[in-house]
Design a protein around this motif. Structure first.
Motif, PDB file in Angstrom:
ATOM      1  N   LEU A  87       0.828  -1.207   0.000  1.00 17.20           N
ATOM      2  CA  LEU A  87       0.000   0.000   0.000  1.00 17.20           C
ATOM      3  C   LEU A  87       0.865   1.262   0.000  1.00 17.20           C
ATOM      4  CD1 LEU A  87      -2.807  -1.044   2.523  1.00 17.20           C
ATOM      5  CD2 LEU A  87      -3.039  -0.708   0.054  1.00 17.20           C
ATOM      6  N   GLN A  90       2.321   1.788  -3.419  1.00 15.87           N
ATOM      7  CA  GLN A  90       1.330   2.325  -4.354  1.00 15.87           C
ATOM      8  C   GLN A  90       1.108   3.808  -4.149  1.00 15.87           C
ATOM      9  OE1 GLN A  90      -2.353  -0.049  -5.029  1.00 15.87           O
ATOM     10  NE2 GLN A  90      -1.464  -1.426  -3.526  1.00 15.87           N
ATOM     11  N   THR A 158      -4.293 -16.097  -6.620  1.00 13.09           N
ATOM     12  CA  THR A 158      -5.673 -16.016  -7.101  1.00 13.09           C
ATOM     13  C   THR A 158      -5.686 -16.201  -8.611  1.00 13.09           C
ATOM     14  OG1 THR A 158      -6.396 -14.536  -5.329  1.00 13.09           O
ATOM     15  CG2 THR A 158      -7.698 -14.523  -7.349  1.00 13.09           C
ATOM     16  N   GLU A 273      -2.692 -13.414  -3.864  1.00 11.52           N
ATOM     17  CA  GLU A 273      -3.950 -13.103  -3.188  1.00 11.52           C
ATOM     18  C   GLU A 273      -3.892 -11.755  -2.484  1.00 11.52           C
ATOM     19  OE1 GLU A 273      -4.774 -16.239  -0.500  1.00 11.52           O
ATOM     20  OE2 GLU A 273      -5.419 -17.661  -2.049  1.00 11.52           O
ATOM     21  N   ARG A 274      -2.784 -11.496  -1.803  1.00 10.27           N
ATOM     22  CA  ARG A 274      -2.698 -10.287  -0.976  1.00 10.27           C
ATOM     23  C   ARG A 274      -2.656  -9.006  -1.814  1.00 10.27           C
ATOM     24  NH1 ARG A 274       2.616  -8.665  -1.184  1.00 10.27           N
ATOM     25  NH2 ARG A 274       4.192 -10.263  -1.610  1.00 10.27           N
ATOM     26  N   ARG A 275      -2.484  -9.143  -3.134  1.00 11.41           N
ATOM     27  CA  ARG A 275      -2.405  -7.953  -3.979  1.00 11.41           C
ATOM     28  C   ARG A 275      -3.690  -7.717  -4.783  1.00 11.41           C
ATOM     29  NH1 ARG A 275       3.064  -7.444  -7.203  1.00 11.41           N
ATOM     30  NH2 ARG A 275       2.152  -5.352  -7.381  1.00 11.41           N
ATOM     31  N   GLY A 276      -4.729  -8.471  -4.454  1.00  8.48           N
ATOM     32  CA  GLY A 276      -5.954  -8.408  -5.242  1.00  8.48           C
ATOM     33  C   GLY A 276      -6.659  -7.072  -5.233  1.00  8.48           C
ATOM     34  N   ASN A 277      -6.437  -6.249  -4.208  1.00 17.14           N
ATOM     35  CA  ASN A 277      -7.126  -4.956  -4.126  1.00 17.14           C
ATOM     36  C   ASN A 277      -6.325  -3.806  -4.727  1.00 17.14           C
ATOM     37  OD1 ASN A 277      -9.508  -5.838  -2.885  1.00 17.14           O
ATOM     38  ND2 ASN A 277      -8.521  -5.872  -0.877  1.00 17.14           N
ATOM     39  N   GLU A 278      -5.151  -4.108  -5.276  1.00 15.79           N
ATOM     40  CA  GLU A 278      -4.360  -3.040  -5.882  1.00 15.79           C
ATOM     41  C   GLU A 278      -5.070  -2.502  -7.122  1.00 15.79           C
ATOM     42  OE1 GLU A 278      -0.295  -4.067  -6.542  1.00 15.79           O
ATOM     43  OE2 GLU A 278      -0.033  -4.886  -4.512  1.00 15.79           O
ATOM     44  N   LYS A 279      -5.051  -1.181  -7.245  1.00 12.69           N
ATOM     45  CA  LYS A 279      -5.808  -0.521  -8.314  1.00 12.69           C
ATOM     46  C   LYS A 279      -5.395  -1.002  -9.702  1.00 12.69           C
ATOM     47  CE  LYS A 279      -6.672   4.058 -10.294  1.00 12.69           C
ATOM     48  NZ  LYS A 279      -6.368   5.512 -10.190  1.00 12.69           N
ATOM     49  N   ARG A 282      -6.656  -4.553 -10.374  1.00 20.56           N
ATOM     50  CA  ARG A 282      -8.113  -4.584 -10.531  1.00 20.56           C
ATOM     51  C   ARG A 282      -8.538  -4.019 -11.884  1.00 20.56           C
ATOM     52  NH1 ARG A 282     -10.560  -1.267  -7.786  1.00 20.56           N
ATOM     53  NH2 ARG A 282      -8.988  -0.314  -6.438  1.00 20.56           N
ATOM     54  N   GLN A 286     -10.420  -6.098 -14.886  1.00 18.78           N
ATOM     55  CA  GLN A 286     -11.714  -5.666 -15.406  1.00 18.78           C
ATOM     56  C   GLN A 286     -11.658  -5.449 -16.908  1.00 18.78           C
ATOM     57  OE1 GLN A 286     -12.427  -2.197 -13.021  1.00 18.78           O
ATOM     58  NE2 GLN A 286     -12.888  -3.368 -11.171  1.00 18.78           N
TER      59      GLN A 286
END
Length: 291
Positions: A87, A90, A158, A273-279, A282, A286
């Protein structure tokens, strides 16, 4: 303030990996060190704590009572450190994303579409790593991997299924007339590609040509080279259909024998897995799901 007396981080990482995987060998492979190094690090941690963390059994290890108590605490602490580190990175660095991708997929599918992602997300700097020969995702080299696998189940990774693909046997129009029936394949060079023998065997069986002897041909280290050889009339190659859609559309390649057989595995986007929320991850996920 009470001074903290913590064990060295390297010993905690070795213990966490060995406890999670229940194997010193697997932990060594994950951390890219020798099995002996893992054994020494764990032993050092045990001396530091004054207790055994593992029971060493013939051919395997298992956690001691103290080790089972210590493991979730160490794992949670390391996960928190890694997540917060990501985080902070980033927040303080421009968004960037390294994509691991096979060279054939990069050249024949991803690169022609990549400009659309750049236009939609100009704040993210994309780089491609197509230098790896390994089919699996390597998180030490890339942020995400566009990969093919039959076993999307590695720990802490993931996998998002993007597509399943039909297999096609393709050749140039110049030799298509020599393949009227499956048995005619014995007279055509079968362009072999390293690591794809399962795909070739699956397709051959689907058209009723299993067991046929075939003419010898060169062995290529990528689908990209084999496809080019097929275009130039050197033989037939079996590939996922999406890699040759443009060639089939413009007529430089044709399918002499019909089959609806699918690849045994699937095409996935993989990341830790731990990086799945990085902008950046994501947004790329998408985007690629719409392609």
């Amino acid at each position: 303030m009470v001074r903290r007396t913590l064990p060295p981080l390297t010993t905690l990482r070795a213990f966490e990996a060995a406890a999670r995987l229940m194997s010193f060998k697997a932990a060594a492979e994950e951390l890219r060190v020798t099995q002996s190094a893992i054994s020494h690090q764990v032993a050092s941690l045990e001396r530091n704590l004054g207790i055994p963390l593992f029971r060493r059994l013939p051919g395997r290890v298992e956690l001691s009572e103290e080790g089972a108590l210590y493991f979730p605490v160490v794992q949670d602490a390391l996960d928190r450190i890694a997540l917060t580190t990501d985080l902070i990175r980033q927040t303080n660095t421009p968004a960037s994303l390294t994509v691991q991708v096979y060279v054939t997929v990069a050249v024949r599918w991803l690169i022609p579409r990549l400009q659309r992602f750049k236009e939609a997300s100009p704040e993210i700097a994309i780089s491609l790593d197509a230098s790896l020969l390994d089919w699996e995702f390597n998180p030490d080299r890339a942020d995400i991997g566009l990969i093919y696998t039959r076993t999307p189940n590695r720990p802490n990774v993931t996998y998002t299924l993007l597509r399943r693909e039909k297999l096609v046997g393709v050749c140039s129009p110049g030799i298509v007339n020599s393949i009227k029936a499956p048995e005619d394949l014995r007279h055509v060079s079968f362009l072999a590609v390293s690591g794809t023998s399962e795909d070739a065997a699956t397709w051959v069986a689907s058209v009723g040509a299993a067991g046929l002897s075939q003419k010898p041909s060169p062995l290529f280290d990528s689908n990209l080279l084999a496809i080019e050889a097929a275009v130039s009339g050197q033989g037939l190659v079996v590939v996922p259909e999406f890699l040759v859609q443009a060639d089939l559309a413009n007529g430089s390649l044709v399918t002499p024998l019909h089959s609806d057989v699918m690849q045994p595995g699937g095409w996935y986007l993989a990341h830790l897995e731990r990086r799945g929320n990085e902008k950046a991850i994501r947004k790329f996920l998408q985007w690629i799901q719409t392609q």
